[in-house]
Motif scaffolding. Sequence first.
Motif, PDB file in Angstrom:
ATOM      1  N   ASP A 211       0.828  -1.215   0.000  1.00 47.64           N
ATOM      2  CA  ASP A 211       0.000   0.000   0.000  1.00 47.64           C
ATOM      3  C   ASP A 211       0.862   1.266   0.000  1.00 47.64           C
ATOM      4  N   GLU A 212       2.034   1.186   0.627  1.00 47.65           N
ATOM      5  CA  GLU A 212       2.916   2.360   0.684  1.00 47.65           C
ATOM      6  C   GLU A 212       3.504   2.716  -0.679  1.00 47.65           C
ATOM      7  N   VAL A 213       3.841   1.717  -1.478  1.00 49.71           N
ATOM      8  CA  VAL A 213       4.584   1.975  -2.720  1.00 49.71           C
ATOM      9  C   VAL A 213       3.741   1.882  -3.985  1.00 49.71           C
ATOM     10  N   ASP A 214       2.550   1.323  -3.898  1.00 49.80           N
ATOM     11  CA  ASP A 214       1.705   1.092  -5.074  1.00 49.80           C
ATOM     12  C   ASP A 214       1.349   2.409  -5.765  1.00 49.80           C
ATOM     13  N   LEU A 215       1.705   2.543  -7.036  1.00 46.95           N
ATOM     14  CA  LEU A 215       1.451   3.783  -7.770  1.00 46.95           C
ATOM     15  C   LEU A 215      -0.039   4.053  -7.957  1.00 46.95           C
ATOM     16  N   VAL A 216      -0.842   3.010  -8.051  1.00 44.49           N
ATOM     17  CA  VAL A 216      -2.285   3.210  -8.171  1.00 44.49           C
ATOM     18  C   VAL A 216      -2.821   3.853  -6.892  1.00 44.49           C
ATOM     19  N   GLU A 217      -2.381   3.357  -5.753  1.00 46.65           N
ATOM     20  CA  GLU A 217      -2.824   3.920  -4.476  1.00 46.65           C
ATOM     21  C   GLU A 217      -2.360   5.360  -4.330  1.00 46.65           C
ATOM     22  N   ARG A 218      -1.173   5.657  -4.812  1.00 46.32           N
ATOM     23  CA  ARG A 218      -0.577   6.977  -4.607  1.00 46.32           C
ATOM     24  C   ARG A 218      -1.086   8.037  -5.580  1.00 46.32           C
ATOM     25  N   TYR A 219      -1.440   7.622  -6.813  1.00 49.26           N
ATOM     26  CA  TYR A 219      -1.696   8.634  -7.845  1.00 49.26           C
ATOM     27  C   TYR A 219      -3.087   8.576  -8.486  1.00 49.26           C
ATOM     28  N   TRP A 220      -3.822   7.521  -8.313  1.00 54.06           N
ATOM     29  CA  TRP A 220      -5.163   7.481  -8.914  1.00 54.06           C
ATOM     30  C   TRP A 220      -6.119   8.271  -8.019  1.00 54.06           C
ATOM     31  N   PRO A 221      -6.775   9.295  -8.549  1.00 49.44           N
ATOM     32  CA  PRO A 221      -7.654  10.133  -7.723  1.00 49.44           C
ATOM     33  C   PRO A 221      -8.753   9.306  -7.061  1.00 49.44           C
ATOM     34  N   ALA A 222      -8.926   9.506  -5.779  1.00 47.73           N
ATOM     35  CA  ALA A 222      -9.919   8.737  -5.031  1.00 47.73           C
ATOM     36  C   ALA A 222     -11.315   8.920  -5.604  1.00 47.73           C
ATOM     37  N   ALA A 223     -11.630  10.122  -6.094  1.00 46.89           N
ATOM     38  CA  ALA A 223     -12.959  10.398  -6.625  1.00 46.89           C
ATOM     39  C   ALA A 223     -13.226   9.684  -7.946  1.00 46.89           C
ATOM     40  N   LYS A 224     -12.180   9.148  -8.574  1.00 49.67           N
ATOM     41  CA  LYS A 224     -12.344   8.509  -9.891  1.00 49.67           C
ATOM     42  C   LYS A 224     -12.103   7.002  -9.843  1.00 49.67           C
ATOM     43  N   ARG A 225     -12.246   6.426  -8.672  1.00 50.72           N
ATOM     44  CA  ARG A 225     -12.014   4.990  -8.532  1.00 50.72           C
ATOM     45  C   ARG A 225     -13.326   4.224  -8.697  1.00 50.72           C
ATOM     46  N   PHE A 363      -2.035  -4.769 -18.035  1.00 50.70           N
ATOM     47  CA  PHE A 363      -2.414  -3.992 -16.854  1.00 50.70           C
ATOM     48  C   PHE A 363      -3.536  -3.029 -17.249  1.00 50.70           C
ATOM     49  N   PRO A 364      -4.676  -3.115 -16.585  1.00 43.84           N
ATOM     50  CA  PRO A 364      -5.823  -2.280 -16.983  1.00 43.84           C
ATOM     51  C   PRO A 364      -5.579  -0.792 -16.732  1.00 43.84           C
ATOM     52  N   PHE A 365      -5.930   0.016 -17.730  1.00 47.40           N
ATOM     53  CA  PHE A 365      -5.863   1.484 -17.631  1.00 47.40           C
ATOM     54  C   PHE A 365      -4.447   1.985 -17.326  1.00 47.40           C
ATOM     55  N   PHE A 366      -3.465   1.306 -17.886  1.00 41.04           N
ATOM     56  CA  PHE A 366      -2.068   1.677 -17.623  1.00 41.04           C
ATOM     57  C   PHE A 366      -1.772   3.105 -18.095  1.00 41.04           C
ATOM     58  N   LEU A 367      -2.194   3.449 -19.304  1.00 39.38           N
ATOM     59  CA  LEU A 367      -1.901   4.776 -19.844  1.00 39.38           C
ATOM     60  C   LEU A 367      -2.628   5.867 -19.065  1.00 39.38           C
ATOM     61  N   LYS A 368      -3.836   5.556 -18.605  1.00 40.80           N
ATOM     62  CA  LYS A 368      -4.576   6.538 -17.810  1.00 40.80           C
ATOM     63  C   LYS A 368      -3.850   6.795 -16.484  1.00 40.80           C
ATOM     64  N   LEU A 369      -3.318   5.742 -15.878  1.00 41.90           N
ATOM     65  CA  LEU A 369      -2.548   5.917 -14.646  1.00 41.90           C
ATOM     66  C   LEU A 369      -1.330   6.795 -14.907  1.00 41.90           C
ATOM     67  N   CYS A 370      -0.638   6.569 -16.033  1.00 42.88           N
ATOM     68  CA  CYS A 370       0.538   7.385 -16.365  1.00 42.88           C
ATOM     69  C   CYS A 370       0.143   8.859 -16.510  1.00 42.88           C
ATOM     70  N   ARG A 371      -1.035   9.101 -17.058  1.00 41.90           N
ATOM     71  CA  ARG A 371      -1.489  10.487 -17.206  1.00 41.90           C
ATOM     72  C   ARG A 371      -1.770  11.117 -15.846  1.00 41.90           C
TER      73      ARG A 371
END
Length: 379
Positions: A211-225, A363-371
């Motif tokens: 949970d500390e290092v996961d990029l999805v947890e760190r950068y995916w906006p909570a409102a868009k999950r 990996f699902p939505f990989f490019l969206k995560l990069c954005r």
Amino acid sequence: MEDAPVELPAYETWLQCDVCEEWYHGVCVGISASESKHIDKFHCKKCVGNHGPSLYSRVAPRRSGRQHNHVDYSRLNEGQPATFNQYMLRLEAHEFTADGFDHLENGHTVTAEWLRNRDSNDPFLIEKPQGLGLTMPGSATTVSEIVELIGRDTAVSVMDVLTQEELKGWTVGDWAAYFESADRQRVLNVISLEVSGTALDQQVSRPSVVDEVDLVERYWPAAKRKADKYPRVKTYCLMGVQNAYTDFHVDFSATWVYYHVVWGAKVFYLVPPTASNMRKFESWSRSPEQAVSLFAENVRQCFEVRVEAGNTLFIPAGWIHAVLTPVDTLAIGGNFLVMQSLNAHIGAYKLEARTGVPQRYRFPFFLKLCRYMAELLAR
């Protein structure tokens, strides 16, 4: 100018027994087209007892001294795999490098800082879950109980181990009936059952460091999950029967992965993600020889790691690996992206595109995560 030699695909490679003169598919007897070129006399399973093993024109591939599984060729020729497992034969014939990776007694020292400061990118195994912040189903949990927590009518992707192909139309209820059957006609495997949002998910907490290092947890906006527009790769339930096998692969976008064995055991065959090994893997993945050859034969080192009940294995980004299930096993695992491996993640994403990996296996939505990452890091 002479024509270049043509390498026949696995399904076009045939061998005739020099004793009984019966013909066999190369894929059915675990012999690749390239290996068949070095056989002087081929002896089928029925004739080996009286006439000895096949004879090679050069030093034959090293064979293990361990007892091999019985191969029921008569049922195989009728289209029934029976107890035949070509992958087991290849694994037993290969000499793997012993596990020299870090084995930690517990997870108390496994933090985000520890991961960042490690001297190597090698896998590591944690023998006891204490300190990992891990919550898992109990060791007495049955497959039927797992199914009830997920929902019996939930669709599940089932892999036929013999062909390494997906079987469609299964539910987890069907899987439980197969798993608990005393007469399993085929060796099947469940490796991609993501259970986020189910009652089982409520019983699982992945390691705190993830949970500390996961990029999805760190950068995916909570409102868009939203469930259908969000990477659901956090929690997988893996249920395999004895001798189930997943061939060599790189996890989608070269994600890191953790595996925790609830009961049973897993054996991992791990190849370092060097530039040379990745080129070899890409070539092997595209070749028809993939169906009848072991990728480990193409590289200098392939490590063998056994993960027992209660152990947790971490595999860093990009490691090429295969997985054997030596006994019926229940495991929980998950995938995650980390900043220090971002170049590897992007490189693997491009590799998947080049080799034609279907979208559902990326990996699902990989490019969206990069954005999302770029937007937040640019602020």
